[in-house]
Design a protein around this motif. Sequence first.
Motif, PDB file in Angstrom:
ATOM      1  N   VAL A 117      60.823  38.731 148.464  1.00 11.16           N
ATOM      2  CA  VAL A 117      60.541  37.350 148.028  1.00 11.16           C
ATOM      3  C   VAL A 117      59.052  37.046 148.180  1.00 11.16           C
ATOM      4  CG1 VAL A 117      60.921  34.920 148.610  1.00 11.16           C
ATOM      5  CG2 VAL A 117      62.867  36.491 148.464  1.00 11.16           C
ATOM      6  N   LEU A 118      58.477  37.466 149.295  1.00  5.18           N
ATOM      7  CA  LEU A 118      57.051  37.213 149.531  1.00  5.18           C
ATOM      8  C   LEU A 118      56.182  37.942 148.506  1.00  5.18           C
ATOM      9  CD1 LEU A 118      57.103  37.541 153.419  1.00  5.18           C
ATOM     10  CD2 LEU A 118      56.619  35.439 152.142  1.00  5.18           C
ATOM     11  N   ARG A 119      56.531  39.164 148.188  1.00  2.00           N
ATOM     12  CA  ARG A 119      55.744  39.935 147.220  1.00  2.00           C
ATOM     13  C   ARG A 119      55.807  39.333 145.824  1.00  2.00           C
ATOM     14  NH1 ARG A 119      57.412  45.902 149.502  1.00  2.00           N
ATOM     15  NH2 ARG A 119      55.747  46.052 151.074  1.00  2.00           N
ATOM     16  N   ASP A 120      56.887  38.599 145.544  1.00  2.68           N
ATOM     17  CA  ASP A 120      57.022  37.928 144.251  1.00  2.68           C
ATOM     18  C   ASP A 120      56.342  36.561 144.233  1.00  2.68           C
ATOM     19  OD1 ASP A 120      58.392  40.026 143.127  1.00  2.68           O
ATOM     20  OD2 ASP A 120      60.380  39.184 143.521  1.00  2.68           O
ATOM     21  N   GLY A 121      55.618  36.244 145.297  1.00  4.32           N
ATOM     22  CA  GLY A 121      54.924  34.958 145.368  1.00  4.32           C
ATOM     23  C   GLY A 121      55.777  33.825 145.888  1.00  4.32           C
ATOM     24  N   GLY A 122      56.912  34.174 146.525  1.00 10.32           N
ATOM     25  CA  GLY A 122      57.823  33.142 147.010  1.00 10.32           C
ATOM     26  C   GLY A 122      57.393  32.529 148.332  1.00 10.32           C
ATOM     27  N   ASP A 143      57.412  32.093 167.543  1.00  8.56           N
ATOM     28  CA  ASP A 143      57.664  31.949 168.979  1.00  8.56           C
ATOM     29  C   ASP A 143      57.439  30.511 169.449  1.00  8.56           C
ATOM     30  OD1 ASP A 143      54.947  31.969 168.626  1.00  8.56           O
ATOM     31  OD2 ASP A 143      54.504  33.389 170.228  1.00  8.56           O
ATOM     32  N   THR A 144      57.092  29.627 168.517  1.00  8.51           N
ATOM     33  CA  THR A 144      56.947  28.203 168.859  1.00  8.51           C
ATOM     34  C   THR A 144      57.919  27.380 168.009  1.00  8.51           C
ATOM     35  OG1 THR A 144      55.060  28.045 167.311  1.00  8.51           O
ATOM     36  CG2 THR A 144      54.570  28.404 169.650  1.00  8.51           C
ATOM     37  N   VAL A 145      57.553  27.078 166.764  1.00  5.96           N
ATOM     38  CA  VAL A 145      58.375  26.246 165.894  1.00  5.96           C
ATOM     39  C   VAL A 145      58.648  26.978 164.579  1.00  5.96           C
ATOM     40  CG1 VAL A 145      57.433  24.118 166.893  1.00  5.96           C
ATOM     41  CG2 VAL A 145      56.345  25.125 164.876  1.00  5.96           C
ATOM     42  N   TYR A 146      59.563  26.447 163.790  1.00  3.80           N
ATOM     43  CA  TYR A 146      59.765  26.994 162.450  1.00  3.80           C
ATOM     44  C   TYR A 146      58.545  26.673 161.592  1.00  3.80           C
ATOM     45  CZ  TYR A 146      64.522  28.801 162.525  1.00  3.80           C
ATOM     46  OH  TYR A 146      65.631  29.580 162.753  1.00  3.80           O
ATOM     47  N   ALA A 147      58.259  27.571 160.642  1.00  5.12           N
ATOM     48  CA  ALA A 147      57.072  27.424 159.807  1.00  5.12           C
ATOM     49  C   ALA A 147      57.403  27.746 158.351  1.00  5.12           C
ATOM     50  CB  ALA A 147      55.968  28.364 160.301  1.00  5.12           C
ATOM     51  N   ILE A 148      56.569  27.254 157.456  1.00  2.78           N
ATOM     52  CA  ILE A 148      56.624  27.615 156.048  1.00  2.78           C
ATOM     53  C   ILE A 148      55.556  28.677 155.828  1.00  2.78           C
ATOM     54  CG2 ILE A 148      56.432  26.809 153.667  1.00  2.78           C
ATOM     55  CD1 ILE A 148      57.101  24.020 154.655  1.00  2.78           C
ATOM     56  N   GLY A 149      55.930  29.768 155.155  1.00  6.20           N
ATOM     57  CA  GLY A 149      54.981  30.857 154.980  1.00  6.20           C
ATOM     58  C   GLY A 149      55.020  31.470 153.605  1.00  6.20           C
ATOM     59  N   CYS A 150      53.970  32.226 153.302  1.00  2.79           N
ATOM     60  CA  CYS A 150      53.895  33.007 152.063  1.00  2.79           C
ATOM     61  C   CYS A 150      52.919  34.156 152.310  1.00  2.79           C
ATOM     62  CB  CYS A 150      53.434  32.144 150.885  1.00  2.79           C
ATOM     63  SG  CYS A 150      51.703  31.644 150.947  1.00  2.79           S
ATOM     64  N   ASP A 151      52.837  35.046 151.343  1.00  4.88           N
ATOM     65  CA  ASP A 151      51.837  36.107 151.395  1.00  4.88           C
ATOM     66  C   ASP A 151      50.463  35.452 151.393  1.00  4.88           C
ATOM     67  OD1 ASP A 151      50.035  38.173 150.910  1.00  4.88           O
ATOM     68  OD2 ASP A 151      51.245  39.110 149.355  1.00  4.88           O
ATOM     69  N   ALA A 152      49.718  35.638 152.474  1.00  2.00           N
ATOM     70  CA  ALA A 152      48.427  34.956 152.617  1.00  2.00           C
ATOM     71  C   ALA A 152      47.421  35.364 151.554  1.00  2.00           C
ATOM     72  CB  ALA A 152      47.848  35.230 154.003  1.00  2.00           C
ATOM     73  N   MET A 153      47.624  36.511 150.916  1.00  2.00           N
ATOM     74  CA  MET A 153      46.680  36.999 149.917  1.00  2.00           C
ATOM     75  C   MET A 153      47.044  36.567 148.499  1.00  2.00           C
ATOM     76  SD  MET A 153      44.755  38.460 152.086  1.00  2.00           S
ATOM     77  CE  MET A 153      43.602  39.546 151.225  1.00  2.00           C
ATOM     78  N   GLU A 203      55.878  45.072 157.161  1.00  2.00           N
ATOM     79  CA  GLU A 203      56.469  45.567 155.915  1.00  2.00           C
ATOM     80  C   GLU A 203      55.773  44.969 154.694  1.00  2.00           C
ATOM     81  OE1 GLU A 203      58.552  48.000 155.681  1.00  2.00           O
ATOM     82  OE2 GLU A 203      58.740  48.173 157.869  1.00  2.00           O
ATOM     83  N   LEU A 204      55.305  43.733 154.792  1.00  2.00           N
ATOM     84  CA  LEU A 204      54.570  43.114 153.689  1.00  2.00           C
ATOM     85  C   LEU A 204      53.218  43.783 153.495  1.00  2.00           C
ATOM     86  CD1 LEU A 204      54.344  40.830 151.557  1.00  2.00           C
ATOM     87  CD2 LEU A 204      53.426  39.369 153.382  1.00  2.00           C
ATOM     88  N   GLY A 205      52.583  44.169 154.594  1.00  2.00           N
ATOM     89  CA  GLY A 205      51.256  44.772 154.518  1.00  2.00           C
ATOM     90  C   GLY A 205      50.139  43.765 154.421  1.00  2.00           C
ATOM     91  N   ASN A 206      50.469  42.488 154.480  1.00  2.00           N
ATOM     92  CA  ASN A 206      49.498  41.390 154.466  1.00  2.00           C
ATOM     93  C   ASN A 206      49.895  40.376 155.525  1.00  2.00           C
ATOM     94  OD1 ASN A 206      47.970  42.322 152.270  1.00  2.00           O
ATOM     95  ND2 ASN A 206      49.201  41.236 150.767  1.00  2.00           N
ATOM     96  N   PRO A 207      48.942  39.550 155.958  1.00  3.12           N
ATOM     97  CA  PRO A 207      49.325  38.445 156.832  1.00  3.12           C
ATOM     98  C   PRO A 207      50.100  37.384 156.053  1.00  3.12           C
ATOM     99  CG  PRO A 207      46.996  38.299 156.287  1.00  3.12           C
ATOM    100  CD  PRO A 207      47.496  39.587 155.698  1.00  3.12           C
ATOM    101  N   LEU A 208      50.732  36.490 156.781  1.00  7.07           N
ATOM    102  CA  LEU A 208      51.374  35.325 156.190  1.00  7.07           C
ATOM    103  C   LEU A 208      50.463  34.123 156.324  1.00  7.07           C
ATOM    104  CD1 LEU A 208      54.993  35.487 157.700  1.00  7.07           C
ATOM    105  CD2 LEU A 208      54.292  36.184 155.405  1.00  7.07           C
TER     106      LEU A 208
END
Length: 202
Positions: free
Chosen positions: A21-26, A33-43, A132-137
């Motif tokens: 999903v992340l690789r598709d731009g999702g 370890d703190t709160v839930y977050a919204i994320g994506c492929d940072a690149m 596994e993504l190979g990029n940061p979020l």
Amino acid sequence: MIVRLFERDTNLRDVLKVVSVLRDGGLIIYPTDTVYAIGCDAMNVRAVERICALKGVNPAKHNLSIVCPDLSGVAEYAKVSNAAFRLMKACLPGPFTFILPTGSRLPKIYKNKKEVGVRVPDSNIDRMITVELGNPLLSMSLHDDDEIIEYSTDPSLIAERYADSVDLIVDGGEGGVVPSTVISCLDDDFTIVRQGKGEVQL
């Protein structure tokens, strides 16, 4: 889509569903370890723009933060002084966000403020996703800093509220309510910008 991941026994097959999903731009919602977050492929700039629009954030005025799998990869995306590295090594992985000068590898959208927040959470789920993504979020807390309410911590309520806004939700169990401690390391006069879950003596 909801994917259930367990911190102590993280299933690689399910992690790869998240990564796809992340690789598709999702966009994903995931536990840290703190709160839930919204994320994506940072690149992926378009995905970053989607999160900024969802959160009502202007990237030219708001600090953006990334999640890396370990400390060794941070220097690829941010400029880390020797003193900052020593402090980060003592604190990471853990509930801290370090504000650092932006590195050259990050896309232009991060360079408007010339600084970026960096996290290395103490979370096997997050580590496996980023490896596994190979990029940061790119990562933004699900809630506002001063508004921690039930739908921010309960995965079933998160799914009800955000199912139409994101592409996948990682159910990692009940989320935390205390955000990370934010430390500015823009120079070697370190400053705690926000006291959160992480405890450190500067």
